[in-house]
Design a protein around this motif. Structure first.
Motif, PDB file in Angstrom:
ATOM      1  N   ASP A   9      -3.224  -2.795  -2.365  1.00  0.00           N
ATOM      2  CA  ASP A   9      -3.170  -3.616  -3.456  1.00  0.00           C
ATOM      3  C   ASP A   9      -3.833  -5.120  -2.862  1.00  0.00           C
ATOM      4  OD1 ASP A   9      -2.226  -3.116  -5.735  1.00  0.00           O
ATOM      5  OD2 ASP A   9       0.088  -3.765  -5.251  1.00  0.00           O
ATOM      6  N   LEU A  10      -5.286  -5.251  -2.974  1.00  0.00           N
ATOM      7  CA  LEU A  10      -5.895  -6.519  -2.759  1.00  0.00           C
ATOM      8  C   LEU A  10      -5.241  -7.821  -2.291  1.00  0.00           C
ATOM      9  CD1 LEU A  10      -9.523  -6.299  -4.143  1.00  0.00           C
ATOM     10  CD2 LEU A  10      -8.617  -5.291  -1.308  1.00  0.00           C
ATOM     11  N   ARG A  11      -5.250  -8.631  -1.009  1.00  0.00           N
ATOM     12  CA  ARG A  11      -4.544  -9.872  -1.262  1.00  0.00           C
ATOM     13  C   ARG A  11      -4.745 -10.463  -2.822  1.00  0.00           C
ATOM     14  NH1 ARG A  11      -7.796 -14.066   2.674  1.00  0.00           N
ATOM     15  NH2 ARG A  11      -7.482 -12.254   4.575  1.00  0.00           N
ATOM     16  N   GLY A  12      -3.648 -11.365  -2.766  1.00  0.00           N
ATOM     17  CA  GLY A  12      -3.583 -11.482  -4.308  1.00  0.00           C
ATOM     18  C   GLY A  12      -3.083 -10.865  -5.625  1.00  0.00           C
ATOM     19  N   HIS A  13      -3.298  -9.978  -5.714  1.00  0.00           N
ATOM     20  CA  HIS A  13      -3.443  -8.688  -6.648  1.00  0.00           C
ATOM     21  C   HIS A  13      -2.068  -8.422  -6.225  1.00  0.00           C
ATOM     22  CE1 HIS A  13      -7.919 -10.019  -6.296  1.00  0.00           C
ATOM     23  NE2 HIS A  13      -8.010  -9.647  -7.561  1.00  0.00           N
TER      24      HIS A  13
ATOM     25  N   HIS B 131       0.878  -1.188  -0.075  1.00  0.00           N
ATOM     26  CA  HIS B 131      -0.062   0.122   0.225  1.00  0.00           C
ATOM     27  C   HIS B 131       0.981   1.192  -0.159  1.00  0.00           C
ATOM     28  CE1 HIS B 131       1.141   0.801   4.248  1.00  0.00           C
ATOM     29  NE2 HIS B 131       0.815  -0.740   4.600  1.00  0.00           N
ATOM     30  N   THR B 132       0.231   2.193  -0.547  1.00  0.00           N
ATOM     31  CA  THR B 132       1.322   3.247  -0.503  1.00  0.00           C
ATOM     32  C   THR B 132       0.150   4.986   0.413  1.00  0.00           C
ATOM     33  OG1 THR B 132       0.344   3.995  -2.467  1.00  0.00           O
ATOM     34  CG2 THR B 132       1.870   3.333  -2.872  1.00  0.00           C
ATOM     35  N   ASP B 133       0.600   5.461   1.213  1.00  0.00           N
ATOM     36  CA  ASP B 133       0.028   6.587   1.778  1.00  0.00           C
ATOM     37  C   ASP B 133       0.681   8.064   1.811  1.00  0.00           C
ATOM     38  OD1 ASP B 133      -0.497   7.506   3.966  1.00  0.00           O
ATOM     39  OD2 ASP B 133      -0.339   6.510   5.619  1.00  0.00           O
TER      40      ASP B 133
ATOM     41  N   GLY C 201     -10.704  -3.299  -8.027  1.00  0.00           N
ATOM     42  CA  GLY C 201     -11.540  -4.469  -8.872  1.00  0.00           C
ATOM     43  C   GLY C 201     -10.739  -5.443  -8.963  1.00  0.00           C
ATOM     44  N   ALA C 202     -11.249  -6.412  -9.701  1.00  0.00           N
ATOM     45  CA  ALA C 202     -10.804  -7.928  -9.288  1.00  0.00           C
ATOM     46  C   ALA C 202     -10.272  -8.403 -10.445  1.00  0.00           C
ATOM     47  CB  ALA C 202     -12.052  -8.907  -9.685  1.00  0.00           C
ATOM     48  N   THR C 203      -8.526  -8.865 -10.584  1.00  0.00           N
ATOM     49  CA  THR C 203      -7.657  -9.311 -11.583  1.00  0.00           C
ATOM     50  C   THR C 203      -7.042  -7.596 -11.470  1.00  0.00           C
ATOM     51  OG1 THR C 203      -8.879  -8.737 -13.669  1.00  0.00           O
ATOM     52  CG2 THR C 203      -8.930 -10.529 -12.435  1.00  0.00           C
ATOM     53  N   CYS C 204      -7.165  -7.005 -10.536  1.00  0.00           N
ATOM     54  CA  CYS C 204      -6.649  -5.331 -11.031  1.00  0.00           C
ATOM     55  C   CYS C 204      -5.576  -5.483  -9.863  1.00  0.00           C
ATOM     56  CB  CYS C 204      -7.791  -4.316 -11.344  1.00  0.00           C
ATOM     57  SG  CYS C 204      -8.954  -4.126 -12.667  1.00  0.00           S
ATOM     58  N   ASP C 205      -5.093  -3.826  -9.752  1.00  0.00           N
ATOM     59  CA  ASP C 205      -4.119  -3.538  -8.536  1.00  0.00           C
ATOM     60  C   ASP C 205      -4.681  -1.469  -8.598  1.00  0.00           C
ATOM     61  OD1 ASP C 205      -2.270  -2.440 -10.766  1.00  0.00           O
ATOM     62  OD2 ASP C 205      -1.064  -4.378 -10.915  1.00  0.00           O
ATOM     63  N   SER C 206      -3.009  -1.477  -7.750  1.00  0.00           N
ATOM     64  CA  SER C 206      -3.570   0.051  -7.361  1.00  0.00           C
ATOM     65  C   SER C 206      -2.374   0.735  -8.327  1.00  0.00           C
ATOM     66  CB  SER C 206      -2.612  -0.637  -6.168  1.00  0.00           C
ATOM     67  OG  SER C 206      -1.512  -0.465  -6.083  1.00  0.00           O
ATOM     68  N   HIS C 207      -1.993   0.415  -9.390  1.00  0.00           N
ATOM     69  CA  HIS C 207      -2.342   1.236 -10.667  1.00  0.00           C
ATOM     70  C   HIS C 207      -3.135   1.389 -10.859  1.00  0.00           C
ATOM     71  CE1 HIS C 207       2.050  -0.371 -10.523  1.00  0.00           C
ATOM     72  NE2 HIS C 207       2.453   0.450 -10.675  1.00  0.00           N
TER      73      HIS C 207
END
Length: 278
Positions: free
Chosen positions: A57-61, A13-15, A32-38
């Motif tokens: 980034d959610l777990r697994g992503h 995570h960024t802050d 969303g699903a299959t995505c990431d924080s980018h």
């Protein structure tokens, strides 16, 4: 620190943005699903100019591990609740896209003290009952990544042409292709199998969403609502808070915040400016 160990996983995570007395709201941006924080690259700077902005980034992503636990909305929400406490960030305005809009809503219902407001961006709930088993079946196949690429690859605004639109589609597809197949399968089963539909399918989900006591801003693509068989006023009718609002945009796809970032950012920031005091 850009990683926190949450429920057995390392969450990236960024802050960013001001803190303390200089900060406005604290925003939590959830992809969303299959995505990431980018996904939120066009929002982070605009939001962080005035507000603290946390982007995981959610777990697994993305850069987060997914070695422990499942890939269901409640599990993602539990991770975010722990993260908020871990970095002393609550209460937050959750801005969630697709799965993230559902996860933000779960966070608001089940951890209400941590959530100041929800911005649900083309969220992954409100589907018709017959849609869920079809989607669940699409991921009971040897190649769930291929299913995700085929399904999500058609959700951009196909009327938009040009190199930027083409680059966006390529980015979405390549990111899906890099996902762990079992993570992809489990994420979509967590949305659409028989044990999950209470959070995603009408009419049952309406009872759940009505438990969000905080203000809710819904931003949806008109084509997404049409595909779900939803009237534009449906989302607004679910929130008991008088400051809740629903905005439907024409001519955009599922990633509306990437297709029209300036308009999206202005809508969210303008709505946040009027949030009633906690």
């Amino acid at each position: 620190m850009t990683y926190s160990v949450i429920n057995g996983n390392r969450l990236f995570h960024t802050d960013e943005g001001p803190t303390g007395d200089r900060a406005g709201e604290t925003l939590l941006l959830v992809h969303g699903a299959t995505c990431d924080s980018h996904d939120w690259s066009a929002q982070i700077g605009a939001f962080a100019a005035r507000h603290r902005v946390i982007v995981p980034d959610l777990r697994g992503h993305g850069r987060s591990s997914g070695l422990s636990g499942g890939q269901r909305p409640r599990e993602f929400a539990a991770d975010l609740a722990e993260l908020i406490d871990d970095i002393d960030a609550g209460p937050v305005v959750v801005v969630g896209h697709s799965l993230g809009g559902l996860v933000g809503s779960v966070l608001a219902v089940e951890h209400p003290s941590l959530v100041r407001a929800v911005v649900a961006v083309d969220p992954s709930y409100g589907f018709e009952a017959q849609f869920a088993p079809q989607l669940a079946a699409a991921f009971r196949v040897p190649d769930p990544v291929g299913s995700a690429a085929a399904i999500l690859g058609g959700l951009e605004n196909t009327a938009t042409a040009g190199p930027e639109a083409d680059a966006l589609r390529v980015w979405h597809r390549r990111r899906i292709l890099g996902m762990d197949p079992m993570t992809v399968r489990d994420v979509f089963h967590g949305l659409f199998d028989e044990s999950a539909v209470a959070l995603t399918v009408r009419p049952g989900v309406e009872t759940y969403l009505a438990r969000r006591a905080c203000p809710v801003l819904s931003l949806s693509a008109a084509d997404s609502l049409k595909a779900k068989g939803i009237d534009g006023d449906w989302e607004e009718s679910l929130s008991p808070h008088p400051y809740s609002a629903s905005v439907v945009l024409d001519g955009v796809g599922h990633w509306l915040f990437q297709e029209r970032p300036a308009e999206f950012n202005a809508l969210v920031l303008g709505w946040m400016d009027g949030l009633p005091a906690a």
